[in-house]
Scaffold this motif. Structure first.
Motif, PDB file in Angstrom:
ATOM      1  N   THR A 124      35.417 -40.726 -13.072  1.00 45.83           N
ATOM      2  CA  THR A 124      36.207 -39.503 -12.944  1.00 45.83           C
ATOM      3  C   THR A 124      35.604 -38.664 -11.827  1.00 45.83           C
ATOM      4  OG1 THR A 124      34.905 -38.420 -14.665  1.00 45.83           O
ATOM      5  CG2 THR A 124      36.949 -39.475 -15.348  1.00 45.83           C
ATOM      6  N   LYS A 150      35.872 -34.995  -9.529  1.00 49.46           N
ATOM      7  CA  LYS A 150      36.374 -33.628  -9.398  1.00 49.46           C
ATOM      8  C   LYS A 150      35.779 -33.015  -8.139  1.00 49.46           C
ATOM      9  CE  LYS A 150      38.931 -32.440 -12.946  1.00 49.46           C
ATOM     10  NZ  LYS A 150      40.291 -31.971 -12.758  1.00 49.46           N
ATOM     11  N   TRP A 177      40.706 -40.746 -10.283  1.00 53.37           N
ATOM     12  CA  TRP A 177      40.112 -41.289 -11.499  1.00 53.37           C
ATOM     13  C   TRP A 177      40.511 -42.758 -11.590  1.00 53.37           C
ATOM     14  CZ3 TRP A 177      40.297 -37.654 -16.320  1.00 53.37           C
ATOM     15  CH2 TRP A 177      39.769 -36.404 -15.977  1.00 53.37           C
ATOM     16  N   SER A 185      44.409 -44.547 -17.095  1.00 56.83           N
ATOM     17  CA  SER A 185      45.639 -44.243 -17.832  1.00 56.83           C
ATOM     18  C   SER A 185      45.522 -42.967 -18.657  1.00 56.83           C
ATOM     19  CB  SER A 185      46.019 -45.415 -18.729  1.00 56.83           C
ATOM     20  OG  SER A 185      44.979 -45.665 -19.650  1.00 56.83           O
ATOM     21  N   ASN A 187      44.616 -39.961 -17.536  1.00 60.45           N
ATOM     22  CA  ASN A 187      45.113 -38.822 -16.770  1.00 60.45           C
ATOM     23  C   ASN A 187      45.673 -39.336 -15.449  1.00 60.45           C
ATOM     24  OD1 ASN A 187      45.619 -36.380 -15.555  1.00 60.45           O
ATOM     25  ND2 ASN A 187      43.653 -35.473 -16.110  1.00 60.45           N
ATOM     26  N   LEU A 188      46.939 -39.675 -15.420  1.00 58.26           N
ATOM     27  CA  LEU A 188      47.565 -40.266 -14.237  1.00 58.26           C
ATOM     28  C   LEU A 188      47.720 -39.271 -13.094  1.00 58.26           C
ATOM     29  CD1 LEU A 188      50.236 -42.525 -15.969  1.00 58.26           C
ATOM     30  CD2 LEU A 188      48.085 -43.228 -14.908  1.00 58.26           C
ATOM     31  N   GLN A 189      47.658 -37.970 -13.367  1.00 60.39           N
ATOM     32  CA  GLN A 189      47.761 -36.979 -12.289  1.00 60.39           C
ATOM     33  C   GLN A 189      46.519 -36.996 -11.402  1.00 60.39           C
ATOM     34  OE1 GLN A 189      48.238 -36.060 -15.546  1.00 60.39           O
ATOM     35  NE2 GLN A 189      50.430 -35.657 -15.601  1.00 60.39           N
ATOM     36  N   GLU A 190      45.407 -37.415 -11.963  1.00 59.27           N
ATOM     37  CA  GLU A 190      44.152 -37.472 -11.209  1.00 59.27           C
ATOM     38  C   GLU A 190      44.077 -38.812 -10.488  1.00 59.27           C
ATOM     39  OE1 GLU A 190      41.973 -35.119 -10.774  1.00 59.27           O
ATOM     40  OE2 GLU A 190      42.460 -33.680 -12.338  1.00 59.27           O
ATOM     41  N   LYS A 191      44.492 -38.846  -9.240  1.00 60.37           N
ATOM     42  CA  LYS A 191      44.545 -40.107  -8.476  1.00 60.37           C
ATOM     43  C   LYS A 191      43.156 -40.671  -8.168  1.00 60.37           C
ATOM     44  CE  LYS A 191      48.986 -40.000  -8.342  1.00 60.37           C
ATOM     45  NZ  LYS A 191      49.684 -40.726  -9.370  1.00 60.37           N
TER      46      LYS A 191
END
Length: 190
Positions: free
Chosen positions: A84, A86, A69, A61, A63-67
């Motif tokens: 997380t 990357k 995560w 919750s 960073n919702l743009q990072e699917k």
């Protein structure tokens, strides 16, 4: 007067024959830990891994743009493992990601009694760095695993409780085993 004194002496002796109560010793929470059992992560992530059947996958919750995560939520223990991910690229290089991971661990030096870091190699040939923190810190175990050219996965264990870490020690050790299995089962997608 003697009778009066003898009466009080006998009454005092009879009154002092009560049971004495001692304080109970400190108790510890009983924590029943299940046997370790794992399942594969569903498709759709840039990595595959096996995680505990006693945790639930939920989107991060923060960073919702990072699917990619996700959190592994151990509801019965009030714990979460934040994962997380990357992709390493020209914009986000390995050095920046690893430095960020070390900085996030170092932020806990204020409360940590000690931080032990270890470097390991996973069965897939990826490099992993594990940090175990001791003391009253919010995260007791952190790691990252990378192939150092394309993928970088970081994990951190957090508890949603104000309980002292020595009381949580059995649960911390239990989840550390799960996290070690997660790291050893990790495969990055090409």
């Amino acid at each position: 007067m003697k009778r009066f004194l003898i009466f009080f002496l006998i009454a005092g002796l009879l009154a002092s024959c009560e049971n004495t109560f001692l304080p109970k010793p400190k108790g510890y929470n009983r924590i029943d830990l299940p046997n370790h059992n794992y399942q594969a992560l569903e498709e759709g992530y840039p990595y595959q891994l096996e995680y505990s059947r006693f945790s639930e996958i939920e989107p991060d919750s923060f960073n919702l743009q990072e699917k990619a995560w996700i959190n592994l939520n151990y509801k019965d223990f009030g714990a979460k493992v934040h994962l997380t991910y990357k992709a390493i690229s020209d914009e986000v290089d390995f050095r920046t990601l690893s430095n960020d991971a070390f900085k996030l661990t170092a932020k806990h030096q204020i409360k940590a009694y000690g931080i032990e870091e270890s470097v390991l190699m996973t069965p897939e040939g990826y490099t992993g760095v594990v940090a175990e923190l001791s003391g009253e810190v919010p995260t007791q175990f952190q790691f990252f695993v990378t192939d150092s050219t394309e993928h970088f996965l970081r994990g951190a264990l957090y508890f949603n409780t104000a309980m002292k870490n020595d009381s949580l020690a059995p649960v911390i050790e239990y989840i550390k085993v799960d996290m070690a299995h997660l790291m050893n089962s990790l495969k990055f997608e090409n």
